[in-house]
Design a protein around this motif. Structure first.
Motif, PDB file in Angstrom:
ATOM      1  N   HIS A  32       0.165   4.286   1.085  1.00 57.20           N
ATOM      2  CA  HIS A  32       0.083   5.055   2.330  1.00 57.20           C
ATOM      3  C   HIS A  32       0.333   4.196   3.562  1.00 57.20           C
ATOM      4  O   HIS A  32       0.965   4.635   4.514  1.00 57.20           O
ATOM      5  N   SER A  33      -0.156   2.949   3.546  1.00 60.60           N
ATOM      6  CA  SER A  33       0.015   2.076   4.722  1.00 60.60           C
ATOM      7  C   SER A  33       1.396   1.447   4.786  1.00 60.60           C
ATOM      8  O   SER A  33       1.904   1.145   5.866  1.00 60.60           O
ATOM      9  N   THR A  79     -11.111   6.566  -0.320  1.00 58.51           N
ATOM     10  CA  THR A  79     -11.342   5.449   0.588  1.00 58.51           C
ATOM     11  C   THR A  79     -12.829   5.106   0.630  1.00 58.51           C
ATOM     12  O   THR A  79     -13.674   5.996   0.763  1.00 58.51           O
ATOM     13  N   ARG A 128      -8.763   1.458   0.962  1.00 59.49           N
ATOM     14  CA  ARG A 128      -8.197   2.748   0.574  1.00 59.49           C
ATOM     15  C   ARG A 128      -7.544   2.691  -0.809  1.00 59.49           C
ATOM     16  O   ARG A 128      -7.166   1.636  -1.297  1.00 59.49           O
ATOM     17  N   GLU A 187      -5.879  -3.210   4.116  1.00 59.42           N
ATOM     18  CA  GLU A 187      -6.704  -2.005   4.044  1.00 59.42           C
ATOM     19  C   GLU A 187      -6.572  -1.250   2.731  1.00 59.42           C
ATOM     20  O   GLU A 187      -7.489  -0.517   2.344  1.00 59.42           O
ATOM     21  N   GLU A 188      -5.442  -1.436   2.027  1.00 58.31           N
ATOM     22  CA  GLU A 188      -5.172  -0.566   0.892  1.00 58.31           C
ATOM     23  C   GLU A 188      -4.876  -1.359  -0.380  1.00 58.31           C
ATOM     24  O   GLU A 188      -4.139  -2.345  -0.361  1.00 58.31           O
ATOM     25  N   LYS A 203       3.714   5.776   3.713  1.00 58.78           N
ATOM     26  CA  LYS A 203       4.693   4.873   4.336  1.00 58.78           C
ATOM     27  C   LYS A 203       5.289   3.888   3.337  1.00 58.78           C
ATOM     28  O   LYS A 203       6.382   3.365   3.553  1.00 58.78           O
ATOM     29  N   GLY A 226       0.524   9.769   8.882  1.00 56.20           N
ATOM     30  CA  GLY A 226       0.356   8.323   8.756  1.00 56.20           C
ATOM     31  C   GLY A 226       0.196   7.875   7.315  1.00 56.20           C
ATOM     32  O   GLY A 226      -0.287   6.761   7.054  1.00 56.20           O
ATOM     33  N   LEU A 227       0.637   8.717   6.375  1.00 54.83           N
ATOM     34  CA  LEU A 227       0.498   8.424   4.954  1.00 54.83           C
ATOM     35  C   LEU A 227       1.865   8.251   4.295  1.00 54.83           C
ATOM     36  O   LEU A 227       2.904   8.544   4.890  1.00 54.83           O
ATOM     37  N   GLN A 268       1.912  -1.480   3.968  1.00 58.26           N
ATOM     38  CA  GLN A 268       1.673  -2.888   4.312  1.00 58.26           C
ATOM     39  C   GLN A 268       1.551  -3.743   3.053  1.00 58.26           C
ATOM     40  O   GLN A 268       1.009  -3.310   2.042  1.00 58.26           O
ATOM     41  N   GLY A 270       0.823  -1.192   0.000  1.00 59.77           N
ATOM     42  CA  GLY A 270       0.000   0.000   0.000  1.00 59.77           C
ATOM     43  C   GLY A 270       0.859   1.244   0.000  1.00 59.77           C
ATOM     44  O   GLY A 270       1.833   1.325   0.758  1.00 59.77           O
TER      45      GLY A 270
END
Length: 292
Positions: A21-22, A63, A72, A96-97, A202, A199-200, A24, A19
């Protein structure tokens, strides 16, 4: 009269990545659906329609949220589905993304083509604009006007030598599709620290985003096109417009718009009943065609 039928994919296909932003890892599966089912995300057993009703967050991406479950950064995948004419598909996702891949839509398109496109028996439905609609936010605005075809124009206005004051129009031509689909997301180096504090970004890197610093491009390979950032904004606009649930027939013009304004525009189309749903055989338009 001519008929364009609905589409899904022929077989399931899996896409893996991270992702934006995440940061992950994420595994995503594209699964064929039945006619008139539309586009749905499935995460943790929750089915989230790719519909403007569930668009709840717009911090540097779009999102979708239903029953507290979020997906997202859906816009690039939705644009890929638009470009390939996919009307019905289930998208299973284990994080999530949606994966950012190379920051454009082209790898999603390649995966869809690899799965194969299934032409269904049901006829395709279009949202045909029947009046002019505008949404504004300070000096930013989006206007949609009735037309016999679809076009999406983005006008960027940055105090930056490379991006500057430029606009680009997508008009359903093969060259337009190829250029817009390959345009990568971008940001300014000065924004990265702020984004990470929020928190974006990443998972952001030069492998999945164009990064500017003042009037320079940090990516060693440079830009794919001189106006790549503007073309990417058109990509985002097309992806967000697909949250209407049907491909649009009309001319859309965005001046400095973003995901939030895109969503407000789609909502206003619904609120003002600014479109008529029509089967392809009800249209006399020569520009209703699929380019991918």
């Amino acid at each position: 009269m001519f008929c364009i039928n609905q589409r899904t994919i022929k077989r399931e296909v899996e896409i893996q990545g991270i992702g934006l932003h995440s940061g992950q890892p994420v595994r995503l599966k594209l699964i064929p659906s039945q006619a008139d089912e539309g586009i749905h995300f499935v995460r943790n057993g929750t089915v989230i329609p790719a519909n403007i009703e569930y668009a709840k967050g717009f911090d540097f991406s779009t999102t979708l949220i239903k029953d507290g479950v979020a997906v997202r950064t859906v816009e690039h995948l939705l644009a890929a589905l638009y470009f390939t004419g996919i009307d019905n598909i289930t998208i299973e996702i284990d994080a999530e993304e949606v994966p950012i891949l190379d920051g454009s839509a082209v790898q999603f398109i390649e995966a869809i083509k690899d799965a194969g496109i299934d032409i269904m028996k049901a006829e395709k439905i279009y949202a045909v604009l029947n009046k002019e609609v505008t949404v504004k936010d300070d000096d930013k605005y989006i206007t949609g006007k009735p037309s016999n075809s679809f076009s999406a124009t983005y006008h960027a206005y940055y105090n930056n030598r490379i991006i500057g004051n430029k606009k680009y129009t997508y008009s359903n031509l093969k060259s337009d599709y190829e250029n817009v689909a390959m345009a990568r997301t971008y940001c300014f180096l000065e924004e990265v620290e702020l984004l990470q504090q929020m928190g974006l970004a990443k998972g952001g890197s030069l492998n999945n985003a164009v990064v500017f610093t003042e009037d320079s491009v940090l990516n060693p390979e440079g830009l794919r096109f001189e106006d790549e950032p503007v073309k990417h904004k058109v990509l985002d606009l097309i992806g967000d417009l697909y949250l209407l649930g049907f491909p649009v027939i009309g001319d859309i013009y965005s001046f400095k718009g973003g995901h939030k304004l895109n969503a407000e525009f789609v909502k206003k189309l619904l609120e003002e009943k600014a479109f008529d749903l029509k089967y392809s055989t009800e249209l006399d338009f020569n520009d209703v065609k699929l380019v991918a």
